[in-house]
Design an enzyme around this catalytic site. Structure first.
Site, PDB file in Angstrom:
ATOM      1  N   GLY A 147      54.372  -4.199  66.213  1.00 25.06           N
ATOM      2  CA  GLY A 147      55.482  -4.935  65.622  1.00 25.06           C
ATOM      3  C   GLY A 147      56.613  -5.306  66.564  1.00 25.06           C
ATOM      4  O   GLY A 147      57.285  -6.307  66.374  1.00 25.06           O
ATOM      5  N   GLU A 155      62.175  -0.864  68.587  1.00 21.28           N
ATOM      6  CA  GLU A 155      61.442  -0.860  67.315  1.00 21.28           C
ATOM      7  C   GLU A 155      61.656  -2.190  66.590  1.00 21.28           C
ATOM      8  O   GLU A 155      62.650  -2.865  66.806  1.00 21.28           O
ATOM      9  CB  GLU A 155      61.989   0.284  66.460  1.00 21.28           C
ATOM     10  CG  GLU A 155      61.097   1.246  65.802  1.00 21.28           C
ATOM     11  CD  GLU A 155      59.700   0.894  65.350  1.00 21.28           C
ATOM     12  OE1 GLU A 155      59.147  -0.199  65.602  1.00 21.28           O
ATOM     13  OE2 GLU A 155      59.130   1.765  64.693  1.00 21.28           O
ATOM     14  N   ASP A 156      60.717  -2.523  65.741  1.00 23.41           N
ATOM     15  CA  ASP A 156      60.876  -3.731  64.928  1.00 23.41           C
ATOM     16  C   ASP A 156      61.793  -3.469  63.740  1.00 23.41           C
ATOM     17  O   ASP A 156      62.721  -4.223  63.480  1.00 23.41           O
ATOM     18  CB  ASP A 156      59.504  -4.272  64.467  1.00 23.41           C
ATOM     19  CG  ASP A 156      58.605  -3.201  63.843  1.00 23.41           C
ATOM     20  OD1 ASP A 156      59.016  -2.027  63.738  1.00 23.41           O
ATOM     21  OD2 ASP A 156      57.472  -3.543  63.460  1.00 23.41           O
ATOM     22  N   ASP A 178      62.878   1.935  58.501  1.00 18.69           N
ATOM     23  CA  ASP A 178      62.808   1.943  57.048  1.00 18.69           C
ATOM     24  C   ASP A 178      63.181   3.350  56.581  1.00 18.69           C
ATOM     25  O   ASP A 178      64.362   3.681  56.533  1.00 18.69           O
ATOM     26  CB  ASP A 178      61.363   1.518  56.692  1.00 18.69           C
ATOM     27  CG  ASP A 178      61.123   1.313  55.226  1.00 18.69           C
ATOM     28  OD1 ASP A 178      62.007   0.771  54.556  1.00 18.69           O
ATOM     29  OD2 ASP A 178      60.034   1.673  54.744  1.00 18.69           O
ATOM     30  N   LYS A 194      66.902  -1.081  57.543  1.00 18.92           N
ATOM     31  CA  LYS A 194      67.079  -1.062  56.083  1.00 18.92           C
ATOM     32  C   LYS A 194      67.755   0.266  55.740  1.00 18.92           C
ATOM     33  O   LYS A 194      67.069   1.227  55.363  1.00 18.92           O
ATOM     34  CB  LYS A 194      65.714  -1.082  55.389  1.00 18.92           C
ATOM     35  CG  LYS A 194      64.965  -2.386  55.400  1.00 18.92           C
ATOM     36  CD  LYS A 194      63.702  -2.189  54.548  1.00 18.92           C
ATOM     37  CE  LYS A 194      62.716  -3.295  54.716  1.00 18.92           C
ATOM     38  NZ  LYS A 194      61.406  -2.978  54.083  1.00 18.92           N
ATOM     39  N   PHE A 251      60.661  -6.378  51.511  1.00 11.54           N
ATOM     40  CA  PHE A 251      59.591  -6.330  52.499  1.00 11.54           C
ATOM     41  C   PHE A 251      59.596  -7.611  53.321  1.00 11.54           C
ATOM     42  O   PHE A 251      59.468  -8.700  52.786  1.00 11.54           O
ATOM     43  CB  PHE A 251      58.229  -6.113  51.840  1.00 11.54           C
ATOM     44  CG  PHE A 251      57.202  -5.704  52.851  1.00 11.54           C
ATOM     45  CD1 PHE A 251      57.130  -4.395  53.285  1.00 11.54           C
ATOM     46  CD2 PHE A 251      56.342  -6.642  53.396  1.00 11.54           C
ATOM     47  CE1 PHE A 251      56.213  -4.018  54.262  1.00 11.54           C
ATOM     48  CE2 PHE A 251      55.415  -6.274  54.374  1.00 11.54           C
ATOM     49  CZ  PHE A 251      55.352  -4.960  54.800  1.00 11.54           C
ATOM     50  N   ASP A 253      54.361  -7.481  60.171  1.00 10.95           N
ATOM     51  CA  ASP A 253      53.198  -7.987  59.445  1.00 10.95           C
ATOM     52  C   ASP A 253      53.169  -7.566  57.981  1.00 10.95           C
ATOM     53  O   ASP A 253      53.819  -6.602  57.578  1.00 10.95           O
ATOM     54  CB  ASP A 253      51.916  -7.463  60.091  1.00 10.95           C
ATOM     55  CG  ASP A 253      51.683  -5.976  59.791  1.00 10.95           C
ATOM     56  OD1 ASP A 253      52.575  -5.168  60.112  1.00 10.95           O
ATOM     57  OD2 ASP A 253      50.640  -5.641  59.218  1.00 10.95           O
ATOM     58  N   ARG A 290      52.726 -11.993  61.835  1.00 14.14           N
ATOM     59  CA  ARG A 290      53.480 -11.483  62.991  1.00 14.14           C
ATOM     60  C   ARG A 290      54.015 -12.631  63.841  1.00 14.14           C
ATOM     61  O   ARG A 290      55.031 -12.502  64.503  1.00 14.14           O
ATOM     62  CB  ARG A 290      52.584 -10.615  63.883  1.00 14.14           C
ATOM     63  CG  ARG A 290      52.153  -9.307  63.242  1.00 14.14           C
ATOM     64  CD  ARG A 290      51.504  -8.411  64.297  1.00 14.14           C
ATOM     65  NE  ARG A 290      50.759  -7.301  63.730  1.00 14.14           N
ATOM     66  CZ  ARG A 290      51.286  -6.130  63.364  1.00 14.14           C
ATOM     67  NH1 ARG A 290      52.584  -5.923  63.476  1.00 14.14           N
ATOM     68  NH2 ARG A 290      50.538  -5.177  62.865  1.00 14.14           N
TER      69      ARG A 290
HETATM   70  P1  IMP Z   1      59.519   4.218  58.688  1.00 14.59           P
HETATM   71  O1  IMP Z   1      58.778   5.363  59.310  1.00 14.59           O
HETATM   72  O2  IMP Z   1      59.508   4.315  57.186  1.00 14.59           O
HETATM   73  O3  IMP Z   1      60.907   4.013  59.227  1.00 14.59           O
HETATM   74  O4  IMP Z   1      58.615   2.958  58.910  1.00 14.59           O
HETATM   75  C1  IMP Z   1      58.753   2.111  59.943  1.00 14.59           C
HETATM   76  C2  IMP Z   1      57.521   1.245  60.038  1.00 14.59           C
HETATM   77  O5  IMP Z   1      57.092   0.777  58.745  1.00 14.59           O
HETATM   78  C3  IMP Z   1      57.872  -0.007  60.798  1.00 14.59           C
HETATM   79  O6  IMP Z   1      57.710   0.181  62.186  1.00 14.59           O
HETATM   80  C4  IMP Z   1      56.923  -1.012  60.218  1.00 14.59           C
HETATM   81  O7  IMP Z   1      55.674  -0.940  60.863  1.00 14.59           O
HETATM   82  C5  IMP Z   1      56.752  -0.592  58.788  1.00 14.59           C
HETATM   83  N1  IMP Z   1      57.661  -1.336  57.884  1.00 14.59           N
HETATM   84  C6  IMP Z   1      58.718  -0.854  57.200  1.00 14.59           C
HETATM   85  N2  IMP Z   1      59.321  -1.817  56.480  1.00 14.59           N
HETATM   86  C7  IMP Z   1      58.636  -2.949  56.741  1.00 14.59           C
HETATM   87  C8  IMP Z   1      58.798  -4.316  56.300  1.00 14.59           C
HETATM   88  O8  IMP Z   1      59.691  -4.701  55.523  1.00 14.59           O
HETATM   89  N3  IMP Z   1      57.889  -5.193  56.784  1.00 14.59           N
HETATM   90  C9  IMP Z   1      56.888  -4.848  57.651  1.00 14.59           C
HETATM   91  N4  IMP Z   1      56.711  -3.601  58.077  1.00 14.59           N
HETATM   92  C10 IMP Z   1      57.575  -2.652  57.626  1.00 14.59           C
HETATM   93 MG    MG Z   2      56.713  -0.504  63.797  1.00 12.91          MG
END
Ligand code: IMP
Ligand code: MG
Length: 175
Positions: A42, A97-98, A101, A129, A150, A157, A163
């Site tokens: 990402g 990081e992209d 969340d 977020k 999302f 993706d 992407r």
């Molecule tokens: P976390 O561990 O919950 O912070 O998740 C982070 C990962 O979840 C990111 O690096 C993304 O790969 C994926 N992710 C979380 N939210 C989104 C979104 O809105 N769109 C796409 N991928 C997401």
């Molecule tokens: Mg990611």
């Protein structure tokens, strides 16, 4: 089946913000070399664009982590699918990081990477977020805070699609 994508952050706005982040990082790391770590897949688009706008010396490495599942939510169980090629010892590291969340992926990863004794370690994310945070991670550079929707594009993706969109969009009809 094709989903509908609504533009959330335009290509122009993403590019302008990355320019600002590159400038800020260049100032903060004046006289140093930054070691950027790209979290595949990402963050690829974001890291390349960011790296081009950093004026201090840059080195780069890549790693791939998967938090199990191909859906829209992270499970909290993180697996290193591809590790870094180089050591981190003594380096000034920025993890790129992209999106953050729940924060679970980065919480785990920063703990693992800190044990490799970098000189410093910061976190830079294109999107955040904050409403969704479950574990506390300190983010040093944030492109945009976005609502709990999302999103896809600019590396992000939905089931491996979108992407390559040059903007950030919201997939309509996905929870
Ligand atoms: P976390 O561990 O919950 O912070 O998740 C982070 C990962 O979840 C990111 O690096 C993304 O790969 C994926 N992710 C979380 N939210 C989104 C979104 O809105 N769109 C796409 N991928 C997401
Ligand atoms: Mg990611």
């Amino acid at each position: 089946m094709a989903e509908k994508i609504k533009v959330l952050v335009s290509e122009k706005d993403v590019d302008a913000r990355i320019e600002e982040l590159g400038k800020k990082i260049s100032e903060d790391y004046a006289g140093k070399q930054v070691h950027l770590i790209c979290i595949l897949k990402g963050s690829v688009f974001f890291m390349c664009e960011l790296a081009k706008r950093i004026t201090v010396p840059v080195s780069m490495d890549f790693m791939s982590v998967s938090s199990y599942g191909d859906g829209t939510k992270s499970s909290g169980i993180v697996k290193i699918a591809k590790d870094l090629d180089e050591t981190l010892e003594g380096k000034d590291v920025i993890i790129v990081e992209d999106i953050i969340d729940s924060g679970r992926t980065l919480y785990y990863l920063m703990d693992v990477l800190q044990q490799r004794k970098p000189n410093s370690m910061r976190l830079c994310t294109l999107l955040d977020k904050p409403e969704r945070r479950v574990v506390d991670v300190k983010v040093d550079y944030i492109g945009f805070n976005i609502p709990d929707e999302f999103v896809v594009g600019y590396g992000l993706d939905y089931a491996q699609k979108y992407r390559n969109l040059p903007y950030i969009g919201v997939v309509e009809g996905v929870e």
